[in-house]
Design a protein around this motif. Structure first.
Motif, short mmCIF file in Angstrom:
data_model
loop_
_atom_site.label_atom_id
_atom_site.label_comp_id
_atom_site.label_asym_id
_atom_site.label_seq_id
_atom_site.Cartn_x
_atom_site.Cartn_y
_atom_site.Cartn_z
N SER A 167 -20.90 -12.46 23.83
CA SER A 167 -21.90 -13.00 24.77
C SER A 167 -21.35 -12.82 26.17
CB SER A 167 -22.15 -14.49 24.49
OG SER A 167 -22.99 -15.05 25.49
N VAL A 208 -23.70 -20.24 25.72
CA VAL A 208 -24.17 -20.27 24.34
C VAL A 208 -23.19 -21.09 23.51
CG1 VAL A 208 -25.31 -18.02 24.52
CG2 VAL A 208 -22.92 -18.14 23.77
N ASP A 209 -23.64 -21.51 22.35
CA ASP A 209 -22.77 -22.18 21.39
C ASP A 209 -22.14 -21.11 20.52
OD1 ASP A 209 -21.67 -23.52 19.16
OD2 ASP A 209 -23.06 -25.20 19.41
N ASP A 241 -24.00 -20.03 17.17
CA ASP A 241 -24.73 -18.77 17.33
C ASP A 241 -23.98 -17.56 16.79
OD1 ASP A 241 -26.77 -20.16 18.57
OD2 ASP A 241 -25.97 -19.85 20.58
#
Length: 297
Positions: free
Chosen positions: A97, A132-133, A137
Protein backbone atom coordinates in the motif's frame (compact mmCIF):
# COMPACT_ATOMS: atom_id res chain seq x y z
CA UNK A 1 24.59 -2.74 31.38
CA UNK A 2 24.60 -3.74 27.70
CA UNK A 3 25.26 -0.52 25.76
CA UNK A 4 23.99 -1.95 22.47
CA UNK A 5 20.67 -2.76 24.12
CA UNK A 6 20.65 0.66 25.78
CA UNK A 7 21.03 2.17 22.29
CA UNK A 8 18.04 0.13 21.14
CA UNK A 9 16.03 1.35 24.10
CA UNK A 10 16.97 4.97 23.31
CA UNK A 11 15.98 4.51 19.67
CA UNK A 12 12.68 2.95 20.70
CA UNK A 13 11.92 5.85 23.08
CA UNK A 14 12.44 8.31 20.23
CA UNK A 15 10.42 6.38 17.66
CA UNK A 16 7.64 5.43 20.08
CA UNK A 17 7.61 9.06 21.33
CA UNK A 18 7.51 8.12 24.97
CA UNK A 19 8.80 5.90 27.77
CA UNK A 20 5.58 3.95 28.32
CA UNK A 21 5.09 3.24 24.61
CA UNK A 22 8.73 2.14 24.32
CA UNK A 23 8.36 -0.14 27.34
CA UNK A 24 5.32 -1.76 25.72
CA UNK A 25 7.13 -2.29 22.43
CA UNK A 26 10.14 -3.76 24.22
CA UNK A 27 7.97 -5.83 26.55
CA UNK A 28 9.56 -4.34 29.64
CA UNK A 29 8.76 -1.78 32.32
CA UNK A 30 8.80 2.02 32.31
CA UNK A 31 11.44 1.99 35.07
CA UNK A 32 13.69 -0.37 33.09
CA UNK A 33 13.49 1.91 30.02
CA UNK A 34 14.31 4.91 32.21
CA UNK A 35 17.32 3.12 33.77
CA UNK A 36 18.75 2.22 30.37
CA UNK A 37 18.44 5.82 29.21
CA UNK A 38 20.06 7.11 32.40
CA UNK A 39 22.91 4.63 31.94
CA UNK A 40 23.42 5.78 28.36
CA UNK A 41 23.41 9.47 29.29
CA UNK A 42 25.79 8.79 32.19
CA UNK A 43 28.16 6.83 29.95
CA UNK A 44 28.14 9.54 27.28
CA UNK A 45 28.18 12.44 29.72
CA UNK A 46 25.39 14.27 27.90
CA UNK A 47 21.62 14.66 28.17
CA UNK A 48 19.99 12.97 25.20
CA UNK A 49 16.34 13.69 25.97
CA UNK A 50 14.86 16.77 27.61
CA UNK A 51 11.84 15.65 29.58
CA UNK A 52 9.28 16.85 32.08
CA UNK A 53 5.92 15.57 33.25
CA UNK A 54 4.13 16.65 30.08
CA UNK A 55 6.49 16.22 27.14
CA UNK A 56 9.87 15.10 25.92
CA UNK A 57 12.17 16.31 23.16
CA UNK A 58 15.59 15.40 21.83
CA UNK A 59 18.53 17.58 22.76
CA UNK A 60 20.92 18.61 20.00
CA UNK A 61 23.29 15.85 21.15
CA UNK A 62 20.35 13.47 21.26
CA UNK A 63 19.44 14.19 17.64
CA UNK A 64 22.98 13.43 16.50
CA UNK A 65 23.21 10.32 18.65
CA UNK A 66 19.82 9.06 17.44
CA UNK A 67 20.94 9.31 13.81
CA UNK A 68 24.13 7.42 14.67
CA UNK A 69 22.16 4.77 16.61
CA UNK A 70 19.82 4.20 13.69
CA UNK A 71 22.77 3.75 11.34
CA UNK A 72 24.69 1.44 13.68
CA UNK A 73 21.72 -0.68 14.74
CA UNK A 74 20.43 -1.02 11.18
CA UNK A 75 23.88 -2.19 10.09
CA UNK A 76 24.11 -4.67 12.96
CA UNK A 77 20.60 -5.97 12.24
CA UNK A 78 21.28 -6.16 8.52
CA UNK A 79 24.47 -8.17 9.11
CA UNK A 80 22.66 -10.62 11.38
CA UNK A 81 19.74 -10.92 9.00
CA UNK A 82 22.04 -11.48 6.03
CA UNK A 83 23.66 -14.41 7.81
CA UNK A 84 20.31 -15.86 8.87
CA UNK A 85 18.54 -15.40 5.54
CA UNK A 86 21.38 -15.82 3.07
CA UNK A 87 19.93 -19.13 1.87
CA UNK A 88 16.41 -17.74 1.46
CA UNK A 89 15.61 -16.14 -1.89
CA UNK A 90 12.97 -13.36 -1.71
CA UNK A 91 9.97 -14.54 -3.71
CA UNK A 92 6.20 -14.65 -3.87
CA UNK A 93 3.40 -12.08 -4.00
CA UNK A 94 4.20 -8.81 -2.22
CA UNK A 95 1.14 -6.65 -1.46
CA UNK A 96 2.12 -2.99 -1.02
CA UNK A 97 0.00 0.00 0.00
CA UNK A 98 1.49 3.34 -1.03
CA UNK A 99 0.42 6.98 -1.34
CA UNK A 100 -0.75 8.16 -4.74
CA UNK A 101 2.36 10.30 -5.14
CA UNK A 102 4.61 7.23 -4.89
CA UNK A 103 2.48 5.29 -7.34
CA UNK A 104 2.02 8.07 -9.87
CA UNK A 105 5.21 10.15 -9.70
CA UNK A 106 7.88 7.79 -8.39
CA UNK A 107 6.87 4.32 -9.59
CA UNK A 108 8.92 4.46 -12.79
CA UNK A 109 12.01 5.44 -10.82
CA UNK A 110 12.10 2.45 -8.45
CA UNK A 111 9.92 -0.41 -9.71
CA UNK A 112 12.01 -1.54 -12.75
CA UNK A 113 15.19 -1.74 -10.67
CA UNK A 114 13.37 -3.58 -7.86
CA UNK A 115 11.90 -6.15 -10.26
CA UNK A 116 15.27 -6.61 -11.93
CA UNK A 117 16.96 -7.24 -8.57
CA UNK A 118 14.17 -9.54 -7.30
CA UNK A 119 12.62 -11.26 -10.33
CA UNK A 120 10.86 -13.87 -8.16
CA UNK A 121 8.75 -11.24 -6.34
CA UNK A 122 5.38 -10.36 -7.85
CA UNK A 123 4.24 -6.86 -6.88
CA UNK A 124 0.60 -6.02 -6.13
CA UNK A 125 0.55 -2.24 -5.56
CA UNK A 126 -2.48 -0.40 -4.19
CA UNK A 127 -2.28 3.41 -4.17
CA UNK A 128 -4.32 5.50 -1.75
CA UNK A 129 -3.52 8.32 0.64
CA UNK A 130 -5.64 7.25 3.67
CA UNK A 131 -4.02 4.78 6.06
CA UNK A 132 -5.08 1.17 5.56
CA UNK A 133 -5.36 -1.66 8.06
CA UNK A 134 -2.42 -3.77 6.96
CA UNK A 135 -3.49 -6.91 8.78
CA UNK A 136 -7.22 -6.73 8.01
CA UNK A 137 -6.67 -5.74 4.37
CA UNK A 138 -3.93 -8.29 3.77
CA UNK A 139 -1.02 -5.98 2.96
CA UNK A 140 2.57 -7.00 3.60
CA UNK A 141 3.95 -3.47 3.83
CA UNK A 142 2.85 0.16 3.47
CA UNK A 143 4.70 3.35 2.60
CA UNK A 144 3.35 6.47 4.22
CA UNK A 145 4.34 10.15 4.03
CA UNK A 146 3.32 12.09 7.11
CA UNK A 147 4.48 13.85 10.25
CA UNK A 148 5.95 11.81 13.11
CA UNK A 149 3.85 8.68 13.61
CA UNK A 150 1.68 8.12 16.62
CA UNK A 151 2.27 5.00 18.67
CA UNK A 152 1.26 1.90 16.74
CA UNK A 153 1.44 -1.86 16.90
CA UNK A 154 3.10 -1.73 13.48
CA UNK A 155 6.84 -1.67 12.95
CA UNK A 156 7.82 1.67 11.40
CA UNK A 157 11.11 2.10 9.58
CA UNK A 158 12.01 5.67 8.72
CA UNK A 159 13.09 5.77 5.06
CA UNK A 160 13.84 9.46 4.75
CA UNK A 161 12.84 12.91 5.98
CA UNK A 162 12.11 15.45 3.26
CA UNK A 163 11.39 19.18 3.57
CA UNK A 164 8.26 20.65 2.02
CA UNK A 165 9.23 23.30 -0.52
CA UNK A 166 7.48 25.78 -2.79
CA UNK A 167 8.01 25.37 -6.53
CA UNK A 168 6.74 26.68 -9.84
CA UNK A 169 7.53 25.99 -13.47
CA UNK A 170 10.15 27.97 -15.34
CA UNK A 171 7.42 29.19 -17.68
CA UNK A 172 5.38 30.54 -14.77
CA UNK A 173 8.40 32.34 -13.33
CA UNK A 174 9.17 33.82 -16.77
CA UNK A 175 5.63 35.21 -17.04
CA UNK A 176 5.04 36.32 -13.45
CA UNK A 177 8.48 36.72 -11.89
CA UNK A 178 9.82 35.40 -8.60
CA UNK A 179 8.28 36.45 -5.28
CA UNK A 180 11.04 38.02 -3.20
CA UNK A 181 9.24 37.75 0.14
CA UNK A 182 6.47 35.75 1.79
CA UNK A 183 4.21 38.80 1.54
CA UNK A 184 4.54 38.79 -2.27
CA UNK A 185 2.96 35.31 -2.45
CA UNK A 186 -0.44 37.03 -2.32
CA UNK A 187 0.34 38.53 -5.74
CA UNK A 188 0.79 35.10 -7.33
CA UNK A 189 -1.35 32.17 -8.44
CA UNK A 190 -1.22 29.54 -5.71
CA UNK A 191 -2.04 25.86 -6.10
CA UNK A 192 -3.20 23.92 -3.04
CA UNK A 193 -3.87 20.36 -1.95
CA UNK A 194 -7.07 19.24 -0.25
CA UNK A 195 -7.21 20.06 3.44
CA UNK A 196 -4.64 22.86 3.21
CA UNK A 197 -6.07 25.87 5.04
CA UNK A 198 -2.71 27.51 5.72
CA UNK A 199 0.90 27.38 4.68
CA UNK A 200 3.25 27.68 7.64
CA UNK A 201 6.54 28.82 6.18
CA UNK A 202 9.68 28.43 8.30
CA UNK A 203 12.92 30.29 7.62
CA UNK A 204 16.47 29.17 8.40
CA UNK A 205 16.09 30.61 11.92
CA UNK A 206 13.06 28.37 12.58
CA UNK A 207 10.75 31.38 12.59
CA UNK A 208 7.27 30.44 11.29
CA UNK A 209 5.13 32.71 9.13
CA UNK A 210 1.55 31.67 8.44
CA UNK A 211 0.04 32.32 5.03
CA UNK A 212 -3.58 31.70 4.04
CA UNK A 213 -3.31 30.92 0.33
CA UNK A 214 -6.11 32.18 -1.89
CA UNK A 215 -5.93 29.23 -4.22
CA UNK A 216 -6.44 29.55 -7.95
CA UNK A 217 -6.41 25.75 -8.23
CA UNK A 218 -7.39 23.21 -5.56
CA UNK A 219 -7.21 19.41 -5.92
CA UNK A 220 -7.35 16.25 -3.86
CA UNK A 221 -4.56 14.44 -5.73
CA UNK A 222 -0.84 15.19 -5.69
CA UNK A 223 -0.57 13.98 -9.30
CA UNK A 224 -3.00 16.68 -10.49
CA UNK A 225 -1.24 19.30 -8.36
CA UNK A 226 2.09 18.28 -9.88
CA UNK A 227 0.70 18.36 -13.42
CA UNK A 228 -0.77 21.83 -12.86
CA UNK A 229 2.53 23.14 -11.49
CA UNK A 230 4.46 21.71 -14.46
CA UNK A 231 1.93 23.28 -16.83
CA UNK A 232 2.67 26.73 -15.40
CA UNK A 233 -0.48 27.01 -13.32
CA UNK A 234 1.21 28.62 -10.34
CA UNK A 235 3.14 27.97 -7.11
CA UNK A 236 2.61 24.75 -5.18
CA UNK A 237 4.10 22.89 -2.20
CA UNK A 238 5.64 19.43 -2.47
CA UNK A 239 8.17 17.36 -0.59
CA UNK A 240 11.62 17.86 -2.02
CA UNK A 241 11.79 14.10 -2.66
CA UNK A 242 8.77 14.39 -4.98
CA UNK A 243 10.10 17.24 -7.13
CA UNK A 244 13.85 16.71 -6.87
CA UNK A 245 14.19 15.33 -10.40
CA UNK A 246 12.05 18.17 -11.79
CA UNK A 247 14.29 20.72 -10.08
CA UNK A 248 17.46 19.10 -11.41
CA UNK A 249 16.00 19.01 -14.93
CA UNK A 250 14.84 22.64 -14.75
CA UNK A 251 11.17 21.77 -15.18
CA UNK A 252 10.48 23.37 -11.79
CA UNK A 253 12.34 26.01 -9.76
CA UNK A 254 12.40 26.68 -6.01
CA UNK A 255 10.33 29.59 -4.79
CA UNK A 256 11.56 31.40 -1.66
CA UNK A 257 14.41 28.88 -1.21
CA UNK A 258 15.20 30.21 2.28
CA UNK A 259 11.84 28.85 3.49
CA UNK A 260 10.31 25.41 3.93
CA UNK A 261 6.88 24.27 5.04
CA UNK A 262 8.28 21.88 7.62
CA UNK A 263 9.23 18.30 6.85
CA UNK A 264 7.49 15.05 5.99
CA UNK A 265 8.62 11.61 7.14
CA UNK A 266 8.64 8.68 4.73
CA UNK A 267 7.97 5.42 6.58
CA UNK A 268 7.78 1.76 5.67
CA UNK A 269 5.20 0.11 7.92
CA UNK A 270 4.72 -3.60 8.40
CA UNK A 271 3.10 -5.82 11.00
CA UNK A 272 5.38 -6.83 13.85
CA UNK A 273 6.79 -10.26 13.10
CA UNK A 274 9.55 -12.22 14.75
CA UNK A 275 10.72 -13.56 11.41
CA UNK A 276 10.06 -10.95 8.75
CA UNK A 277 9.48 -12.50 5.31
CA UNK A 278 12.44 -12.10 2.99
CA UNK A 279 10.25 -10.41 0.35
CA UNK A 280 9.21 -7.68 2.82
CA UNK A 281 12.73 -7.15 4.07
CA UNK A 282 14.02 -6.97 0.49
CA UNK A 283 11.46 -4.30 -0.41
CA UNK A 284 11.98 -2.20 2.71
CA UNK A 285 15.78 -2.33 2.34
CA UNK A 286 15.48 -1.46 -1.35
CA UNK A 287 13.28 1.57 -0.65
CA UNK A 288 15.60 2.73 2.13
CA UNK A 289 18.49 2.58 -0.35
CA UNK A 290 16.41 4.31 -3.02
CA UNK A 291 15.56 7.26 -0.77
CA UNK A 292 19.10 7.42 0.61
CA UNK A 293 20.52 7.76 -2.91
CA UNK A 294 17.75 10.20 -3.85
CA UNK A 295 18.61 12.40 -0.84
CA UNK A 296 22.23 12.46 -1.99
CA UNK A 297 21.08 13.93 -5.29
Amino acid sequence: MNQMFAMRVFRCIVEAQGFSAAAERLDTTHSSVSRHLQHLESTLGVRLINRNTRRMSLSAAGERYYAACVDILDRVDAAAQAVTLEQERPSGLLRISAPLVVGTLELAQWLPAFQQRYPDIQVDLSCSDPFVDLVADGFDVAIRICGPLADSSLVARLLTVSPMVLVASSAYVFRHGLPRSVAELSEHRLLTFAGTAQWSLINDRDEPISVTPESSFHTDTIAALHACALAGGGIAAFTLATVQDDLHAGRLVRILPDYTLGVRHYYALYPHARHLPAKVRAFVDFMAEYYRLKAQG
